[in-house]
Design a protein around this motif. Structure first.
Motif, mmCIF file in Angstrom:
data_model
loop_
_atom_site.group_PDB
_atom_site.id
_atom_site.type_symbol
_atom_site.label_atom_id
_atom_site.label_comp_id
_atom_site.label_asym_id
_atom_site.label_seq_id
_atom_site.Cartn_x
_atom_site.Cartn_y
_atom_site.Cartn_z
ATOM 1 N N ALA A 6 0.838 -1.191 0.000
ATOM 2 C CA ALA A 6 0.000 0.000 0.000
ATOM 3 C C ALA A 6 0.873 1.241 0.000
ATOM 4 C CB ALA A 6 -0.922 0.011 1.215
ATOM 5 N N LEU A 7 1.974 1.207 0.761
ATOM 6 C CA LEU A 7 2.884 2.333 0.765
ATOM 7 C C LEU A 7 3.551 2.491 -0.599
ATOM 8 C CD1 LEU A 7 4.590 2.114 4.279
ATOM 9 C CD2 LEU A 7 2.987 3.826 3.477
ATOM 10 N N GLY A 8 3.914 1.391 -1.210
ATOM 11 C CA GLY A 8 4.512 1.435 -2.567
ATOM 12 C C GLY A 8 3.531 2.025 -3.575
ATOM 13 N N GLU A 9 2.319 1.604 -3.466
ATOM 14 C CA GLU A 9 1.272 2.131 -4.370
ATOM 15 C C GLU A 9 1.048 3.608 -4.104
ATOM 16 O OE1 GLU A 9 -0.577 0.716 -6.936
ATOM 17 O OE2 GLU A 9 0.811 -0.972 -6.715
ATOM 18 N N ALA A 10 1.069 4.022 -2.840
ATOM 19 C CA ALA A 10 0.875 5.423 -2.490
ATOM 20 C C ALA A 10 2.032 6.254 -3.014
ATOM 21 C CB ALA A 10 0.743 5.588 -0.986
ATOM 22 N N GLN A 16 3.176 10.055 -9.592
ATOM 23 C CA GLN A 16 2.334 10.343 -10.762
ATOM 24 C C GLN A 16 1.645 11.701 -10.621
ATOM 25 O OE1 GLN A 16 -0.319 6.993 -11.078
ATOM 26 N NE2 GLN A 16 1.183 5.762 -12.222
ATOM 27 N N VAL A 17 1.179 12.023 -9.404
ATOM 28 C CA VAL A 17 0.524 13.314 -9.154
ATOM 29 C C VAL A 17 1.543 14.436 -9.307
ATOM 30 C CG1 VAL A 17 -0.573 14.748 -7.378
ATOM 31 C CG2 VAL A 17 -1.337 12.400 -7.737
#
Length: 140
Positions: A6-10, A16-17
């Protein structure tokens, strides 16, 4: 493990943002450039439309003027012909009546001086009356 994922995805989402900011700036700049280009084209288009409108006005006025002059010329010609025809008819009728009177006087039997005899008698009587009055009223 789920937390690490989840941290990697965040982190991936944050990257990306963050990458989205310059892309949005480029898009905004491209939109501003497109707006400027369209504004210039719109001004040129408006100028062309105004020029065409003025030309159409000039052509329309010239057309109306030409048709008006043509109608006036035709009206004058028609009136001239009508007046000439009326004059011919009036002069012809007047001349015909005069010739008819002269022919009737010429065709009358008897002496032609008889109608004037009455006028001559009236003139002689008026002259005699005038002399009589003048002698009567003349101071002696």
């Amino acid at each position: 493990m789920l937390i690490v994922e989840a941290l990697g995805e965040a982190a991936k989402l944050i990257r990306q943002v963050e990458a989205l900011g310059p892309t949005l700036d480029r898009s905004r700049q491209e939109l501003a450039d497109a707006h400027s280009g369209l504004s210039g084209q719109l001004a040129a288009f408006e100028t062309q439309v105004l020029a065409l409108t003025e030309k159409a006005k000039v052509v329309a006025v010239k057309h109306v003027l030409a048709r008006t002059e043509e109608a006036a010329r035709q009206s004058v010609d028609l009136q001239s012909r009508a007046m000439a025809d009326a004059a011919r008819v009036a002069f012809g009728a007047d001349l015909g009546a005069t010739l008819q009177r002269l022919q009737s006087l010429h065709a009358r039997p008897g002496p032609r001086w008889e109608p004037w005899l009455t006028h001559a008698a009236a003139a002689a009587t008026a002259s005699a009356a005038t002399w009589t009055l003048a002698i009567t009223l003349w101071p002696r």
